[in-house]
Design an enzyme around this catalytic site. Structure first.
Site, short mmCIF file in Angstrom:
data_model
loop_
_atom_site.label_atom_id
_atom_site.label_comp_id
_atom_site.label_asym_id
_atom_site.label_seq_id
_atom_site.Cartn_x
_atom_site.Cartn_y
_atom_site.Cartn_z
N ASP A 143 -2.23 2.98 -3.18
CA ASP A 143 -1.77 4.07 -2.58
C ASP A 143 -2.34 4.99 -3.42
O ASP A 143 -1.58 6.15 -3.24
CB ASP A 143 -0.05 3.96 -2.23
CG ASP A 143 0.35 2.80 -1.64
OD1 ASP A 143 0.10 2.86 -0.50
OD2 ASP A 143 0.97 2.14 -1.72
N HIS A 156 -4.43 6.74 -1.18
CA HIS A 156 -4.56 7.83 -0.05
C HIS A 156 -5.94 8.02 -0.88
O HIS A 156 -5.62 9.96 -0.17
CB HIS A 156 -3.47 8.82 0.06
CG HIS A 156 -2.48 7.67 0.29
ND1 HIS A 156 -2.83 7.04 1.92
CD2 HIS A 156 -1.43 6.80 0.07
CE1 HIS A 156 -1.60 6.18 2.47
NE2 HIS A 156 -0.50 6.32 1.30
N HIS A 158 0.23 -5.31 0.72
CA HIS A 158 0.69 -4.30 1.18
C HIS A 158 1.45 -4.20 2.26
O HIS A 158 0.54 -5.22 3.47
CB HIS A 158 -1.18 -3.92 2.26
CG HIS A 158 -0.82 -1.94 1.88
ND1 HIS A 158 -0.69 -1.35 1.00
CD2 HIS A 158 -0.63 -1.47 2.89
CE1 HIS A 158 -0.73 -0.40 1.51
NE2 HIS A 158 -0.58 0.34 2.57
N ASP A 212 2.17 0.04 -1.04
CA ASP A 212 2.53 0.48 0.65
C ASP A 212 4.14 0.95 0.72
O ASP A 212 3.83 2.68 1.31
CB ASP A 212 3.52 -0.48 2.27
CG ASP A 212 2.82 0.33 2.60
OD1 ASP A 212 2.76 1.77 2.84
OD2 ASP A 212 3.40 -0.71 3.78
N HIS A 232 -3.60 1.87 5.50
CA HIS A 232 -4.04 3.26 6.77
C HIS A 232 -5.32 2.76 6.09
O HIS A 232 -6.40 3.50 7.63
CB HIS A 232 -3.19 4.50 5.49
CG HIS A 232 -3.30 5.08 5.06
ND1 HIS A 232 -2.83 6.55 5.81
CD2 HIS A 232 -1.41 4.82 5.94
CE1 HIS A 232 -1.48 6.66 6.26
NE2 HIS A 232 -0.94 5.74 5.30
N HIS A 278 5.65 4.00 -1.39
CA HIS A 278 5.36 5.30 -2.72
C HIS A 278 6.27 5.33 -3.70
O HIS A 278 5.98 6.12 -4.82
CB HIS A 278 5.52 5.64 -1.74
CG HIS A 278 3.92 6.20 -1.12
ND1 HIS A 278 3.16 7.44 -0.95
CD2 HIS A 278 2.99 5.37 -0.83
CE1 HIS A 278 2.05 7.12 -0.01
NE2 HIS A 278 2.28 6.05 0.42
#
EC number: 3.1.-.-
Length: 425
Positions: free
Chosen positions: A11, A13, A154, A185, A88, A187
């Site tokens: 994660d 991102h 995930h 996934d 994502h 957080h």
């Protein structure tokens, strides 16, 4: 006693321009760099990434270049980077992870084991809920040279909050007996034991939501001759978030809020002011502007009070009017797909003449992926701070979008009778 140590992260991102701030976008990349630097300094046996390396299916070139540079740091240190695809970043065809594998910078995990010393590591990409009932947990046998087996995946797994994935079924039906399941996934970091298997989330490496107040970090997982141990290590260089909680008493107003904000050092920080209580209405922009004048990088005010009916007119936050629009859209109960299309229509980077074509193409893609994508979303509150999973549901949403829903926007094939791991590898 022999020991294999892996760094479990996820994660990251990369590419998330949180609060529409280029500085925050760079922060997400730098957090990944910090993790890799720690891995090299500790000489771990592998870095395992549990999905959502990127925030978006279409990361920018600068984000890709930065990621490649960081992965080369691992390659130069002879530390393998093993990863799965998150919701994502998932695409219907080849994944960015496949490109990194072609460059010799990563290994995409799947049903065939990847050996890290004496640990066989398997992978399971994010799978939409609509396909999980037909999923068969068939993995290749554990090699004779392996003393342990670990699965990387995930999704929102039981027994953790907001779970929608049956971990017990995974463990009991799997053709491999796993010693550890390393997840991404959610957080929020957490660890539990289920059927003699350690199941753990590493948490995110940057705060992708204002609700993520705990320090960011990653896991270190040690596999010894007869045990698996999981420890937590924090990241010390992430952007400082200053959380100012104000409970206004009757008669108190903006002066009291400003007084509380002045108690903190705001230099280069993201400042989140949360207001409760019975006090007078305030104008968020007044507080936000004052915080920025005192050196804050970003300031946001969340007024959680229910104001009287005569004050319930739409209040535009002039410090960030787009945020006001996004707040209102989230309150409408739209599906995640509809939220994405709304974001597409309002994307300043998209030429007006291309909006219709882009929306039409995206609608076709969404319906091909999931025929139920436009079903109304469940009840959700814009200020729900209990949900800390998933950075957000909008391609370029603000800090609160992670707090409203769980991910369900990936590839699905409703016509398939039976799904196997090979379909998702």
């Amino acid at each position: 006693m022999a020991m294999t140590r892996v760094l479990h992260t996820g994660d990251t991102h990369i590419g998330y321009q949180q609060y529409n701030s280029p500085d925050r976008r760079q922060d997400f990349l730098e957090a990944f760099r910090d993790v890799v630097d720690d891995a090299v300094a500790d000489d771990v046996d592998a870095v395992i990434h549990a999905g959502d390396l990127f925030h978006d299916r279409r990361p920018g070139l600068v984000d890709l270049q930065g990621t490649v540079e960081i992965l080369r740091t691992l390659a130069d240190a002879d530390i393998p980077f093993l990863a799965v695809v998150g919701n994502h970043e998932g695409k219907r065809d080849a994944q960015w992870l496949d490109l990194f594998a072609d460059l010799g910078l990563a290994t995409r995990l799947g049903a065939e084991p990847e050996l890290v010393d004496d640990v066989a590591v398997y992978g399971l990409d994010f799978v939409p809920r609509s396909r999980r009932d037909d999923l068969e947990y068939e993995f290749a046998p554990v090699p004779e040279a392996a003393d342990h087996a670990a699965l990387v995946s995930h999704g929102l797994f039981e027994p953790f909050a907001h779970a929608d994935w049956d971990t017990e079924r995974l463990l009991t039906e799997s053709t491999v007996e796993f010693d550890a399941v390393l997840l991404g996934d959610n957080h929020k970091p957490d660890t539990a034991e289920l059927h003699d298997t350690w199941v753990t989330y590493c948490g995110s490496t940057e705060r992708a939501s204002a609700s993520e107040r705990e320090d960011r970090g990653y896991n270190l997982v040690d596999f010894t001759d007869d045990a698996v141990s999981i420890s937590r290590r924090g990241l010390t260089e992430t952007r400082e978030f200053v959380f100012v909680d104000v409970d206004l008493e009757d008669g108190e107003g903006v002066d009291r809020v400003q007084e509380r904000v002045r108690e903190y050092d705001l230099e280069d920080a993201v400042v989140i002011v949360t207001i409760d209580g019975e006090g007078r209405p305030i104008t968020p922009a007044t507080v936000e502007t004052a915080a920025i004048d005192r050196g804050a990088l970003i300031a946001r005010v969340n007024d959680r009070r229910e104001l009287p009916d005569d004050d319930e007119e739409l209040s535009v936050r002039f410090a960030d009017p787009d945020a006001a629009v996004r707040d209102r859209v989230r309150e409408l109960g739209l599906s995640d797909a509809a939220l994405e299309l709304d974001e597409t229509v309002r994307n300043d980077e998209l030429v007006d003449s291309n909006v219709r074509e882009t929306v039409e193409r995206r609608v076709r893609e969404i319906l091909e992926e999931d025929t139920a994508a436009f079903d109304p979303a469940p009840e959700r509150e814009p200020d729900d701070e209990d949900v800390t999973t998933v950075a957000d549901q909008l391609a370029h949403g603000d800090e609160d979008s992670a707090e409203t829903t769980t991910p369900e926007d990936e590839t699905s094939d409703e016509s398939a009778d039976t799904a196997s791991l090979g379909d998702f590898a």
